[in-house]
Design a protein around this motif. Structure first.
Motif, PDB file in Angstrom:
ATOM      1  N   ARG A   1       0.828  -1.211   0.000  1.00 35.91           N
ATOM      2  CA  ARG A   1       0.000   0.000   0.000  1.00 35.91           C
ATOM      3  C   ARG A   1       0.861   1.259   0.000  1.00 35.91           C
ATOM      4  O   ARG A   1       0.539   2.252  -0.657  1.00 35.91           O
ATOM      5  N   GLU A   2       1.946   1.205   0.751  1.00 37.01           N
ATOM      6  CA  GLU A   2       2.858   2.353   0.774  1.00 37.01           C
ATOM      7  C   GLU A   2       3.483   2.583  -0.600  1.00 37.01           C
ATOM      8  O   GLU A   2       3.660   3.724  -1.039  1.00 37.01           O
TER       9      GLU A   2
ATOM     10  N   ARG B   1       0.835   4.287  -2.679  1.00 35.53           N
ATOM     11  CA  ARG B   1       0.732   5.705  -2.323  1.00 35.53           C
ATOM     12  C   ARG B   1       1.894   6.502  -2.914  1.00 35.53           C
ATOM     13  O   ARG B   1       1.719   7.625  -3.401  1.00 35.53           O
TER      14      ARG B   1
END
Length: 222
Positions: free
Chosen positions: A70-71, A74
């Motif tokens: 997820r990072e 992002r």
């Protein structure tokens, strides 16, 4: 007061509007942004694949796996936003540095000749900003086609005898006096100096390409 400037902020607004309308501006002009979007798609796919591969895993354990993915997603999204802003700032600076708007000649339907903007992001964003300025200043809005068809249907079905005449203005664009048009532009108090400048450059370029010094305006500008 309407901001008519050819700035990075306004170009970013144009970019977002045109993409929402379904025009893929990236594919037309910015390969770097196409690549950035592809990396976002890949990062998003990695998150989905991890979820699918670990169905039934406890939430805490699943989050440990998903967190770095997820990072990464992002980071790719943030990178694309930064890249868009940088690109718009670069185009705006090139325009500010004295870009001259020149048309190009191409073939149109029925062997007509069109004089249009070159395939370059600078004239594209200039043209779209001018369209926005004119539309907002003069409250121009295309009529609703559904409403027009409905009104026409009602008119033709009122019980009276009807005649339909199909007409067209022959060589309308070619009959416009550019000198008079430039005078109207000069007397206009709403359009900014920059908007007038680029419209005049387009008209002047048309005259040079078509070798018609007084009459005619370009058709086919997007």
């Amino acid at each position: 007061m309407l901001d008519q400037t050819f700035s990075a902020q306004n170009f970013r607004r144009v970019y977002d509007i045109e993409n929402r309308r379904g025009r893929n501006v990236d594919r037309a002009y910015f390969q770097l942004l196409v690549d950035a979007s592809a990396r976002i798609t890949a990062a998003s796919a990695a998150v989905r694949a991890a979820r699918k591969a670990h169905v039934g895993l406890a939430d805490d354990a699943l989050n440990v796996i998903l967190h770095p993915l997820r990072e990464a997603l992002r980071a790719e999204r943030a990178n694309r936003e930064t890249l868009i802003d940088t690109t718009m700032a670069d185009i705006a600076q090139q325009v500010l540095d004295g870009y001259q708007l020149q048309l190009v000649e191409r073939s149109g339907p029925d062997e007509t000749t069109l004089y249009t903007l070159p395939a370059d992001p600078r004239p594209y964003f200039i043209g779209k900003q001018i369209q926005h300025n004119i539309s907002r200043l003069y409250k121009l809005k295309a009529g609703n086609r559904r409403a027009i068809v409905s009104q026409l249907f009602d008119q033709l079905n009122n019980g009276f005898r009807q005649f339909c005449v199909r007409t067209d203005v022959s060589s309308f664009y070619e009959s416009i006096n550019r000198s008079d048009l430039v005078k109207e532009l000069d007397n206009d108090q709403l359009l900014s100096f920059g908007s007038k400048k680029y419209i005049k450059q387009a008209l002047s370029s048309y005259g040079e390409l078509s070798v018609v010094r007084t009459f005619g305006t370009d058709r086919g500008l997007d």
